[in-house]
Design a protein around this motif. Structure first.
Motif, PDB file in Angstrom:
ATOM      1  N   ARG A   1       1.449 -15.465   9.570  1.00 43.07           N
ATOM      2  CA  ARG A   1       0.637 -14.503   8.107  1.00 43.07           C
ATOM      3  C   ARG A   1       1.857 -13.540   7.972  1.00 43.07           C
ATOM      4  O   ARG A   1       1.672 -12.767   9.122  1.00 43.07           O
ATOM      5  N   VAL A   2       2.408 -13.406   7.977  1.00 46.05           N
ATOM      6  CA  VAL A   2       3.797 -12.317   7.555  1.00 46.05           C
ATOM      7  C   VAL A   2       3.893 -11.868   6.072  1.00 46.05           C
ATOM      8  O   VAL A   2       3.559 -12.458   5.150  1.00 46.05           O
ATOM      9  N   ASN A   3       3.185 -10.446   6.147  1.00 47.38           N
ATOM     10  CA  ASN A   3       3.174  -9.313   5.109  1.00 47.38           C
ATOM     11  C   ASN A   3       3.687  -7.927   5.947  1.00 47.38           C
ATOM     12  O   ASN A   3       3.728  -7.614   6.636  1.00 47.38           O
ATOM     13  N   ALA A   4       3.809  -7.289   4.482  1.00 46.97           N
ATOM     14  CA  ALA A   4       5.063  -5.831   4.330  1.00 46.97           C
ATOM     15  C   ALA A   4       3.934  -4.962   3.900  1.00 46.97           C
ATOM     16  O   ALA A   4       2.715  -5.048   3.318  1.00 46.97           O
ATOM     17  N   VAL A   5       3.248  -3.355   4.340  1.00 44.66           N
ATOM     18  CA  VAL A   5       2.775  -2.402   4.012  1.00 44.66           C
ATOM     19  C   VAL A   5       4.005  -1.240   3.829  1.00 44.66           C
ATOM     20  O   VAL A   5       4.538  -1.428   4.108  1.00 44.66           O
ATOM     21  N   CYS A   6       3.630  -0.774   1.944  1.00 45.18           N
ATOM     22  CA  CYS A   6       5.256   0.006   1.234  1.00 45.18           C
ATOM     23  C   CYS A   6       4.491   1.051   1.071  1.00 45.18           C
ATOM     24  O   CYS A   6       4.456   1.229  -0.149  1.00 45.18           O
ATOM     25  N   PRO A   7       3.817   2.125   1.956  1.00 42.62           N
ATOM     26  CA  PRO A   7       3.300   3.433   1.487  1.00 42.62           C
ATOM     27  C   PRO A   7       4.778   4.054   0.651  1.00 42.62           C
ATOM     28  O   PRO A   7       5.725   4.058   0.839  1.00 42.62           O
ATOM     29  N   GLY A   8       3.617   4.778  -0.322  1.00 41.87           N
ATOM     30  CA  GLY A   8       5.012   6.125  -0.530  1.00 41.87           C
ATOM     31  C   GLY A   8       4.714   7.278   0.328  1.00 41.87           C
ATOM     32  O   GLY A   8       4.587   6.757   1.580  1.00 41.87           O
ATOM     33  N   PHE A   9       4.817   8.505  -0.102  1.00 42.32           N
ATOM     34  CA  PHE A   9       5.172   9.537   0.390  1.00 42.32           C
ATOM     35  C   PHE A   9       3.833  10.080   1.460  1.00 42.32           C
ATOM     36  O   PHE A   9       2.606   9.586   0.654  1.00 42.32           O
ATOM     37  N   ALA A  10       3.938   9.804   3.021  1.00 41.91           N
ATOM     38  CA  ALA A  10       2.694  10.822   3.762  1.00 41.91           C
ATOM     39  C   ALA A  10       3.174  11.459   4.352  1.00 41.91           C
ATOM     40  O   ALA A  10       3.890  10.938   4.992  1.00 41.91           O
TER      41      ALA A  10
ATOM     42  N   GLY B   1      -4.973  -9.810   2.536  1.00 41.17           N
ATOM     43  CA  GLY B   1      -3.386 -10.368   2.527  1.00 41.17           C
ATOM     44  C   GLY B   1      -3.208 -11.782   2.185  1.00 41.17           C
ATOM     45  O   GLY B   1      -4.305 -12.632   2.810  1.00 41.17           O
ATOM     46  N   GLU B   2      -2.221 -12.489   1.755  1.00 38.75           N
ATOM     47  CA  GLU B   2      -2.117 -13.547   1.301  1.00 38.75           C
ATOM     48  C   GLU B   2      -0.351 -14.081   2.098  1.00 38.75           C
ATOM     49  O   GLU B   2       0.622 -12.929   1.911  1.00 38.75           O
ATOM     50  N   PRO B   3       0.027 -15.134   2.571  1.00 36.20           N
ATOM     51  CA  PRO B   3       1.225 -14.673   2.817  1.00 36.20           C
ATOM     52  C   PRO B   3       2.745 -14.400   2.260  1.00 36.20           C
ATOM     53  O   PRO B   3       2.613 -14.662   0.866  1.00 36.20           O
ATOM     54  N   GLY B   4       3.530 -13.490   2.745  1.00 38.30           N
ATOM     55  CA  GLY B   4       4.824 -12.711   2.130  1.00 38.30           C
ATOM     56  C   GLY B   4       4.063 -11.546   1.187  1.00 38.30           C
ATOM     57  O   GLY B   4       5.006 -11.149   0.016  1.00 38.30           O
ATOM     58  N   GLU B   5       3.153 -11.299   1.030  1.00 42.15           N
ATOM     59  CA  GLU B   5       2.699 -10.767   0.458  1.00 42.15           C
ATOM     60  C   GLU B   5       3.017  -9.154   0.598  1.00 42.15           C
ATOM     61  O   GLU B   5       3.474  -8.724   1.836  1.00 42.15           O
ATOM     62  N   CYS B   6       3.563  -8.029   0.212  1.00 44.12           N
ATOM     63  CA  CYS B   6       4.228  -6.713   0.360  1.00 44.12           C
ATOM     64  C   CYS B   6       2.911  -5.698  -0.704  1.00 44.12           C
ATOM     65  O   CYS B   6       3.413  -5.813  -2.079  1.00 44.12           O
ATOM     66  N   TRP B   7       2.299  -4.964  -0.311  1.00 41.88           N
ATOM     67  CA  TRP B   7       0.762  -4.346  -0.505  1.00 41.88           C
ATOM     68  C   TRP B   7       1.478  -2.973  -0.536  1.00 41.88           C
ATOM     69  O   TRP B   7       2.230  -2.408   0.008  1.00 41.88           O
ATOM     70  N   PHE B   8       1.976  -1.958  -1.998  1.00 38.85           N
ATOM     71  CA  PHE B   8       1.731  -0.799  -2.143  1.00 38.85           C
ATOM     72  C   PHE B   8       0.319   0.330  -2.386  1.00 38.85           C
ATOM     73  O   PHE B   8      -0.944  -0.301  -1.869  1.00 38.85           O
ATOM     74  N   VAL B   9       1.235   1.124  -1.505  1.00 35.54           N
ATOM     75  CA  VAL B   9       0.080   2.163  -1.391  1.00 35.54           C
ATOM     76  C   VAL B   9       0.245   3.519  -1.648  1.00 35.54           C
ATOM     77  O   VAL B   9       0.640   3.943  -1.507  1.00 35.54           O
ATOM     78  N   GLN B  10      -0.671   4.152  -2.987  1.00 34.83           N
ATOM     79  CA  GLN B  10      -0.236   5.631  -3.688  1.00 34.83           C
ATOM     80  C   GLN B  10      -2.090   6.251  -3.453  1.00 34.83           C
ATOM     81  O   GLN B  10      -2.481   5.674  -3.642  1.00 34.83           O
ATOM     82  N   PRO B  11      -1.235   7.231  -3.427  1.00 36.52           N
ATOM     83  CA  PRO B  11      -2.982   8.612  -4.002  1.00 36.52           C
ATOM     84  C   PRO B  11      -3.130   8.061  -4.983  1.00 36.52           C
ATOM     85  O   PRO B  11      -3.174   7.949  -5.398  1.00 36.52           O
ATOM     86  N   GLY B  12      -5.065   7.547  -4.064  1.00 36.93           N
ATOM     87  CA  GLY B  12      -5.859   7.727  -5.412  1.00 36.93           C
ATOM     88  C   GLY B  12      -5.489   6.060  -6.251  1.00 36.93           C
ATOM     89  O   GLY B  12      -6.385   6.105  -6.900  1.00 36.93           O
ATOM     90  N   ARG B  13      -4.963   4.616  -5.543  1.00 36.83           N
ATOM     91  CA  ARG B  13      -4.787   3.690  -5.655  1.00 36.83           C
ATOM     92  C   ARG B  13      -5.631   2.714  -4.194  1.00 36.83           C
ATOM     93  O   ARG B  13      -4.899   3.543  -3.697  1.00 36.83           O
ATOM     94  N   GLU B  14      -6.399   2.068  -5.444  1.00 37.68           N
ATOM     95  CA  GLU B  14      -6.711   0.725  -4.111  1.00 37.68           C
ATOM     96  C   GLU B  14      -5.282   0.247  -3.892  1.00 37.68           C
ATOM     97  O   GLU B  14      -4.930  -0.266  -4.655  1.00 37.68           O
ATOM     98  N   PRO B  15      -4.757   0.194  -2.760  1.00 34.70           N
ATOM     99  CA  PRO B  15      -3.741  -0.399  -1.912  1.00 34.70           C
ATOM    100  C   PRO B  15      -3.834  -2.046  -2.309  1.00 34.70           C
ATOM    101  O   PRO B  15      -5.183  -2.882  -3.022  1.00 34.70           O
TER     102      PRO B  15
END
Length: 256
Positions: free
Chosen positions: A174-183, A217-231
Motif C-alpha cells: 500500500r502506498v499513501n501520502a500524508v499532507c500536513p498543514g503548517f507544523a 488507509g486505502e491505496p493511493g489516498e493522500c490524507w490532509f492534516v489540519q489543526p482541530g480536524r480529524e485527518p
C-alpha cells in the motif's frame, strides 16, 4: 495500532515529525531504523527506542538503497517505510534561481521519495506486503504562494503516490501520502515568528495521522492534516474525460 513483530524505516527520523513517528511506531511494537543526516541525533533516538541508526543523505540513490538493505538485514524483514525527510527552498523559485538550492530541494523532497520507494518495494515483496507512506504537505494539494518550488516538489510526491499505488496494491503493498498543514517543527523554525497566533500542528498531530493511515488507509489516498480536524483522505475532484464517456486506455509506456 499493533506492530509487534514488524519492522519500520523512517527517513528524516531524528527530529520533528520523523522523530514523533519513530516513537509512535516503536510504542506500537515495531523495531525502527532511523535514517537522518544528523548522525548524533539519529543514534540518540535509535538508542532511546531500541532501534537502528542509519546516517546519510537521503537524496543519494546509494544511501537509500543501502538504508533499506541494512534495515531489512538487521531486522529480518521490512514492513513499513515512512519517507518523511524534507527541506524548504529558501527562494521564490520564480526569479534569480539558485541552482544549488533548487537541486537540493528536488533531491530531498522528490528524488528521495522515488529512490526510497523503488528500494523498498522488493523488501516489502519479500515480507509479503507492507506500507510505504510519504510525507507530502498541504502544499501538495493546494498551492503555497511565495514558495513555488516547495509546492512543485510536494505536488510531485502526491502525483507519484497516486500513480504508483494501484499496481503495487495488487501485490499487497500500500502506498499513501500524508499532507500536513503548517507544523511547529524545525522545518519552519526560521519563519516561526511570522505565524503569530496562526494555529499550527504539532509533530504529534502528524504522528496521529500517520497512525490513522497505517490502520485504515486505502491505496493511493493522500490524507490532509489540519489543526482541530480529524485527518482524512483528500477528495480529489474527477477530471472530465472525453465527450461521450469513453474510458481512458490502460497504457503502459514500458510496452512502447
Amino acid at each position: 495500532m499493533d506492530l509487534k513483530g514488524r519492522a519500520a524505516l523512517v527517513t528524516g527520523g531524528a527530529s520533528g515529525i520523523g522523530a514523533a513517528a519513530v516513537r509512535r511506531l516503536a510504542k506500537a511494537g515495531a523495531v525502527v531504523a532511523v535514517a537522518d543526516r544528523d548522525d548524533a541525533a539519529a543514534r540518540a533516538l535509535a538508542d532511546e527506542v531500541g532501534g537502528l541508526a542509519l546516517p546519510g543523505d537521503v537524496s543519494d540513490l546509494d544511501t537509500m538503497t543501502m538504508a533499506v538493505d541494512v534495515a531489512e538485514d538487521s531486522f529480518g524483514r521490512l514492513n513499513v517505510v515512512l519517507l518523511n525527510a524534507g527541506v524548504t527552498a529558501g527562494q521564490s523559485g520564480t526569479e534569480n534561481l539558485d541552482l544549488a538550492g533548487y537541486r537540493r530541494i528536488m533531491g530531498v523532497n522528490v528524488d528521495h521519495v522515488v529512490f526510497g520507494l523503488t528500494a523498498a518495494v522488493p523488501a516489502l515483496r519479500r515480507a509479503g506486503g507492507g506500507t510505504i507512506l510519504a510525507t507530502a504537505s498541504l502544499a501538495g494539494l493546494v498551492p503555497m504562494p511565495g514558495d513555488a518550488l516547495y509546492t512543485l516538489t510536494k505536488h510531485a510526491v502526491v502525483g507519484y503516490v497516486r500513480a504508483a499505488a494501484p499496481e503495487l496494491a495488487k501485490e499487497g503493498i500500500r502506498v499513501n501520502a500524508v499532507c500536513p498543514g503548517f507544523a511547529d517543527t524545525p522545518l519552519i523554525a526560521p519563519a516561526r515568528p511570522q505565524f503569530g497566533d496562526f494555529p499550527l500542528l504539532t509533530a504529534e498531530d502528524v504522528a496521529d495521522a500517520v497512525e490513522a493511515v497505517l490502520e485504515r488507509g486505502e491505496p493511493g489516498e493522500c490524507w490532509f492534516v489540519q489543526p482541530g480536524r480529524e485527518p482524512a483522505p483528500y477528495g480529489f475532484r474527477g477530471v472530465p474525460g472525453p465527450k461521450g464517456g469513453a474510458a481512458p486506455p490502460d497504457v503502459s509506456w514500458r510496452d512502447h
